[in-house]
Write a protein that holds these residues in place. Sequence first.
Motif, PDB file in Angstrom:
ATOM      1  N   LEU A  39       5.886 -11.819  10.249  1.00  0.00           N
ATOM      2  CA  LEU A  39       6.243 -10.473  10.711  1.00  0.00           C
ATOM      3  C   LEU A  39       5.037  -9.813  11.346  1.00  0.00           C
ATOM      4  N   MET A  40       5.243  -9.220  12.518  1.00  0.00           N
ATOM      5  CA  MET A  40       4.248  -8.315  13.085  1.00  0.00           C
ATOM      6  C   MET A  40       4.745  -6.904  12.836  1.00  0.00           C
ATOM      7  N   THR A  41       3.907  -6.067  12.259  1.00  0.00           N
ATOM      8  CA  THR A  41       4.349  -4.724  11.877  1.00  0.00           C
ATOM      9  C   THR A  41       3.162  -3.786  11.807  1.00  0.00           C
ATOM     10  N   ASN A  42       3.426  -2.492  11.853  1.00  0.00           N
ATOM     11  CA  ASN A  42       2.383  -1.485  11.664  1.00  0.00           C
ATOM     12  C   ASN A  42       2.113  -1.295  10.177  1.00  0.00           C
ATOM     13  N   PHE A  43       1.211  -0.368   9.849  1.00  0.00           N
ATOM     14  CA  PHE A  43       0.898  -0.050   8.460  1.00  0.00           C
ATOM     15  C   PHE A  43       1.766   1.114   8.000  1.00  0.00           C
ATOM     16  N   HIS A  44       2.359   0.986   6.822  1.00  0.00           N
ATOM     17  CA  HIS A  44       3.462   1.847   6.417  1.00  0.00           C
ATOM     18  C   HIS A  44       3.068   2.889   5.378  1.00  0.00           C
ATOM     19  N   LEU A  45       4.000   3.849   5.216  1.00  0.00           N
ATOM     20  CA  LEU A  45       3.817   4.939   4.260  1.00  0.00           C
ATOM     21  C   LEU A  45       3.753   4.432   2.818  1.00  0.00           C
ATOM     22  N   PRO A  46       2.914   5.034   1.988  1.00  0.00           N
ATOM     23  CA  PRO A  46       2.975   4.724   0.555  1.00  0.00           C
ATOM     24  C   PRO A  46       4.366   5.024  -0.004  1.00  0.00           C
ATOM     25  N   LYS A  47       4.801   4.216  -0.949  1.00  0.00           N
ATOM     26  CA  LYS A  47       6.061   4.414  -1.677  1.00  0.00           C
ATOM     27  C   LYS A  47       7.289   4.403  -0.758  1.00  0.00           C
ATOM     28  N   SER A  48       7.199   3.717   0.370  1.00  0.00           N
ATOM     29  CA  SER A  48       8.322   3.647   1.310  1.00  0.00           C
ATOM     30  C   SER A  48       9.051   2.316   1.166  1.00  0.00           C
ATOM     31  N   THR A  49      10.287   2.283   1.682  1.00  0.00           N
ATOM     32  CA  THR A  49      11.044   1.031   1.652  1.00  0.00           C
ATOM     33  C   THR A  49      10.373  -0.034   2.507  1.00  0.00           C
ATOM     34  N   LEU A  50       9.601   0.372   3.507  1.00  0.00           N
ATOM     35  CA  LEU A  50       8.921  -0.609   4.344  1.00  0.00           C
ATOM     36  C   LEU A  50       7.747  -1.247   3.604  1.00  0.00           C
ATOM     37  N   MET A  51       7.089  -0.481   2.726  1.00  0.00           N
ATOM     38  CA  MET A  51       6.078  -1.086   1.852  1.00  0.00           C
ATOM     39  C   MET A  51       6.727  -2.117   0.935  1.00  0.00           C
ATOM     40  N   MET A  52       7.935  -1.844   0.489  1.00  0.00           N
ATOM     41  CA  MET A  52       8.656  -2.794  -0.360  1.00  0.00           C
ATOM     42  C   MET A  52       9.010  -4.047   0.428  1.00  0.00           C
ATOM     43  N   LEU A  53       9.379  -3.875   1.703  1.00  0.00           N
ATOM     44  CA  LEU A  53       9.736  -5.019   2.529  1.00  0.00           C
ATOM     45  C   LEU A  53       8.540  -5.949   2.732  1.00  0.00           C
ATOM     46  N   VAL A  54       7.390  -5.408   3.117  1.00  0.00           N
ATOM     47  CA  VAL A  54       6.230  -6.284   3.348  1.00  0.00           C
ATOM     48  C   VAL A  54       5.733  -6.889   2.038  1.00  0.00           C
ATOM     49  N   SER A  55       5.949  -6.174   0.932  1.00  0.00           N
ATOM     50  CA  SER A  55       5.605  -6.735  -0.378  1.00  0.00           C
ATOM     51  C   SER A  55       6.508  -7.915  -0.716  1.00  0.00           C
ATOM     52  N   ALA A  56       7.768  -7.824  -0.316  1.00  0.00           N
ATOM     53  CA  ALA A  56       8.692  -8.940  -0.533  1.00  0.00           C
ATOM     54  C   ALA A  56       8.260 -10.163   0.259  1.00  0.00           C
ATOM     55  N   LEU A  57       7.735  -9.944   1.458  1.00  0.00           N
ATOM     56  CA  LEU A  57       7.335 -11.055   2.323  1.00  0.00           C
ATOM     57  C   LEU A  57       6.044 -11.713   1.854  1.00  0.00           C
ATOM     58  N   MET A  58       5.052 -10.903   1.497  1.00  0.00           N
ATOM     59  CA  MET A  58       3.716 -11.435   1.214  1.00  0.00           C
ATOM     60  C   MET A  58       3.374 -11.483  -0.273  1.00  0.00           C
ATOM     61  N   GLY A  59       4.137 -10.759  -1.096  1.00  0.00           N
ATOM     62  CA  GLY A  59       3.792 -10.616  -2.507  1.00  0.00           C
ATOM     63  C   GLY A  59       3.118  -9.279  -2.741  1.00  0.00           C
ATOM     64  N   THR A  60       3.458  -8.620  -3.836  1.00  0.00           N
ATOM     65  CA  THR A  60       2.968  -7.264  -4.089  1.00  0.00           C
ATOM     66  C   THR A  60       1.454  -7.211  -4.182  1.00  0.00           C
ATOM     67  N   GLU A  61       0.839  -8.119  -4.923  1.00  0.00           N
ATOM     68  CA  GLU A  61      -0.616  -8.085  -5.078  1.00  0.00           C
ATOM     69  C   GLU A  61      -1.324  -8.392  -3.767  1.00  0.00           C
ATOM     70  N   ARG A  62      -0.775  -9.312  -2.984  1.00  0.00           N
ATOM     71  CA  ARG A  62      -1.389  -9.631  -1.698  1.00  0.00           C
ATOM     72  C   ARG A  62      -1.322  -8.436  -0.756  1.00  0.00           C
ATOM     73  N   ILE A  63      -0.205  -7.729  -0.731  1.00  0.00           N
ATOM     74  CA  ILE A  63      -0.097  -6.547   0.122  1.00  0.00           C
ATOM     75  C   ILE A  63      -1.065  -5.464  -0.345  1.00  0.00           C
TER      76      ILE A  63
END
Length: 351
Positions: free
Chosen positions: A300-324
Amino acid sequence: MRLSDFDFELPEGLIATRPARPRSSARLLVAHGHSTTDARVSDLPSFLRPGDLLVLNDTRVIPARLTGTRTRDSAQGPATARIEVTLLEPAPGGQWQALAKPLRKLRQGEVIRFGEALSARVEAITDAGLTLSFDAEGEAFDAALAQVGAMPLPPYIAALRAPDDQDRTDYQTVWAERPGAVAAPTASLHFDEPLLASLEAMGVQRVHVTLHVGAGTFLPVKTDDVSQHRMHAERGIVTAEAAAAINAAKAEGRRVIPVGTTALRLIESAATEDGRIHPFDAQTDIFIRPGYRFRVTDGLMTNFHLPKSTLMMLVSALMGTERIRAIYAHAVHENYRFFSYGDASLLIPGD
């Protein structure tokens, strides 16, 4: 999983209010597995492979922010009030759902006039907004909206400055084609013609899909238990030709990399359990969070997202929460610019 799991400290000075110029000069954080590299968007060809398929959202942002007046007769004569309207999405019968400020001053049946070019009748009012019928439709509506509307900048930019004519170019992708979005697919704002030419020359392919981004993309998550959050619905279109191109890439072992979370959410919505894409023309409210099994997406190519947003959850799903967490800590430390006009990341999970 709690909302606080997706929080982080973000200095206000890192919120971008203007994009980089040229577009591809923005910074690019490349996270491939556990490696992290600082680069520029113009370096993107160095991190992709011949045969990679980029999935691009070709929605076009409409100038959905309107300022008008309504006139009401009273015992003292006609009284006028200034009304600010933000269009949300089309409604059946050629009407539009919208937000208005101040909503309490409006009445059903009233007419709001947005200059000489456009006016609208208030058909219905609810606590969440209103339904409008405009006095123009089709190409005439598009032309009038272009004349009187302003680009609907995200709240975190609009709070820092007003939209202006430059935003009509800056807040639109170079391949925007299908009008209907009230927010831009912002990762795509980093692409310009020289970058597209470089990618094509090295054999990176691209395909267009359409997801009309709604204002609901900026709504905060209000439930501490994130599983209780309900996503807003947005209309998406994957043509038969786009589905065939994505399926061919997967069958040949080539990577499918959406540019932006909107393109990712759409192709995942259009995919079956076995990872095949089918033509799609419907609303999607898919909510991707840790635990989700990606069916099509390889990066995924994406910008940097808002704290506590659904988009932070999405990139966490892709890369892993600790890695994000580590990626975002690096971005803050290195002064990457955040949100819609900010810098970009290329996220490729480990093999």
